[in-house]
Design an enzyme around this catalytic site. Sequence first.
Site, PDB file in Angstrom:
ATOM      1  CG  ASP A  91     -14.927 -36.794 -18.597  1.00 18.11           C
ATOM      2  OD1 ASP A  91     -15.410 -35.825 -17.993  1.00 18.11           O
ATOM      3  OD2 ASP A  91     -14.031 -36.688 -19.454  1.00 18.11           O
ATOM      4  CD  GLN A  98      -0.490 -38.385 -32.033  1.00 15.22           C
ATOM      5  OE1 GLN A  98      -0.202 -39.511 -32.450  1.00 15.22           O
ATOM      6  NE2 GLN A  98       0.268 -37.341 -32.234  1.00 15.22           N
ATOM      7  N   GLY A 120      -4.775 -35.243 -27.605  1.00 12.30           N
ATOM      8  CA  GLY A 120      -4.813 -34.908 -26.206  1.00 12.30           C
ATOM      9  C   GLY A 120      -3.463 -35.122 -25.564  1.00 12.30           C
TER      10      GLY A 120
END
Length: 802
Positions: free
Chosen positions: A226, A116, A112
């Site tokens: 999220d 990692q 991202g």
Amino acid sequence: MSFDREKSIFLAALDLPFGAERDAFVRAQCDGDEELRGAVKELLSAHDRSMNVLDHQTPQRMALQGQVKSAAEAIAQNATWDRGSDGSAIPPEGEDNSFIGNYVLLEKLGEGGFGQVYVAEQRHPVRRRVAIKLLKATAVTADALARFEAERQALAMMDHPNIARIFDGGTTSTGQPYFVMELVRGVHITEFCRNHELPVTQRLKLFLDVCHAVQHAHQKGIIHRDLKPSNVLITLHDAEAVVKVIDFGVAKALHEPLTDRTIYTRFAQMIGTPMYMSPEQAEMNSLDVDTRSDIYSLGVLLYELLTEQTPFDQHRLQTASFDEMRRMIREEDPPRPSARLTTTTRLITTREANRAVGERSLASELKGDLDWIVMKALEKDRRRRYETAADLARDVQRFLDQQPVVARPPSHWYRFTRFARRNRTVFASTVIVLLALVSGTIFSTWQAVRATIAQEEAERLRQEAVASVENLKRANVLLDSARANADEWRWELALQQYTEATELQPNHYLAWSGRGALLARLGDWPHAASNYATALELGAPANNPAWWGVPQLCYYAHETNAYDQVCQRMQEQLATTDDPGQVSMIVRGICIQPRDPDHIKAMAFRMEAYLFEESQNDRNRFGPPHPGHGPGGRPDGGPPGGPKGIPGERKPFPPGRDMREDILRYATGVANYRAGDSGRAIELLSEVRRGDERSPFGHMASAVLALAYHQQARDEDAIQELAVADKSVDMWLASMQASLEDPDYPWFDFVEMYVWYREAYQAITKRSPPVDPRFHELSHHVELILKSSEESSVQHRTANGQ
């Protein structure tokens, strides 16, 4: 353009890294078909926008990934590595550039913007596969370090089978923080459900595990912020699907900070994925989020599990401007899951998988409780959502257990207030315009409406009056005909006509009293008393000879209110009449009930005066009723006569016996007994008794004599008179059983005698008299007549088209 071709190119392109390589692949596969190429690129763009931030590829990240991969390959080529249990290469322990601490890097799982994720193998003290999340060297900023450390601490605080566990953590030699966690090889929960075509019940059971994991995090004081399908993975353990909630990268602590470092969330910064973001997250104001934000995200996840679509259209949300996107999340209500399914055909295979559930469509299965569970979790006002993830899980479990759920559809008033708040300006303007229009309309039509209403009301009243007059005429005709048929002993027809009269004029007391009189003549005294009670409620005066004997009837049937009303009205007559016969009947009705002796003494004195006057004047003053008739000249108070005579009429006295004097003696004796002078009562009633072979009052006097003897403790005489009364009851019932038309004496005399007999039996034997089955036979006979008359009435109305 083939949909299958578009789909195959899209799926193949997903395996390629983001950028030029993927673009070249798509261009080559489309082979100059610009329409096909545009459709595939639109699908890829939508997919990239919904990816987790750690999965999103950029050219810079791809370059860094290539450098790491090249370094790993170079090390592998220049070293002698061992082999693991699965055949993979394991570098020897001496080569530090392939190790992070005690862990050997095997392959990269994802990358991202800040971190990692690698698959690694732990070497000591045990060998096992793990996942290592490493902060990029290029992303080591104060804010990134704080968030990375917060995620590591959040995972360390939790211990739940449905949350990926953390094993270790530290910093590399280059200063990059990392942590080691459970390796979860799984797929997104929505993809797993779609690929396995799971029915609704199985999807809900997986969702319950997600709720339990989120509830555990909330109990530890951690908000995920999220939650979405890519952060809820399904892995298989012994062929059993197991939920794993991952990626607490933007998690927030409720109470204590997760790290000593400062996490600065910029003003007006959104945290989370818009498609799954709660309205308060999209608001970006001073209102802080709490655990109910995760409840909203769980609602979106449940919506997608049930429909395989998100509440808001993905393309519309992703192409909308930033402010429009926030407005949609805050204000627009998504359609219910069942409503969404009725407008799409995307779930053909899912519907087929659910045919086992009662052969209902999936939309029908979702309609109702599941709709309201989802919509309660998706409430814009967080106060109306489930308080906790456990509450949401319990409601889902109630649905699975076929129990009532807590969730209910919002009220119309709540929906209206929501609409008004969303559209304040438009709503206010509309209300003003509507008020003006309505006011004008009301003012202009007021007089017309009043006139119309008045006209309709007048017409209604006229019709009611006409109908009432017609019904009254018809009822009066029926009453006259019913009396005539009763005199002719046509009981069924008479009862049918009385019943029809009560239906036509239910407030006409003459219909009810006439029907009660007929039922009394037939021996159904409880129903007769009930009909008389109805007539009293409707205002029957009860002050004429037709009502003589009714007090005894009501007292016998325990119609206490009706008995009291009749007695009260008859007592009022005592002040206005000087007729000995009328006073005698009133005294008999009042004295049938035990009363205060002082209240009866005046009546006893008055009766003594009448008796004395009768003996002095050769019985010339005794007026109606006629010596051969009952009350009103007949038992039911109707006009005497009829070719067959009056059923229940007293039989003529033999010569030498005057019934008028017996009536006076009997009534005077009864009054003296109730007044407490049992000696005088015995004297008078014994004279009546001596003529019992010729006078019915001799039989009636026996029960009162038994009570008077009992009051004077003359038990043998009391028992003897009680036996005479018992025999009289038997004789009358036998005569009634033999012929309804011609019993020994009228029903009202028998009812009075039986009430006295019942009281005497109770006083002397200390128990109630046994119920003679012939009473039930009389009532049953009347029930058959009633049933037959009702059937005839129905047939009559049917024949006349009523």
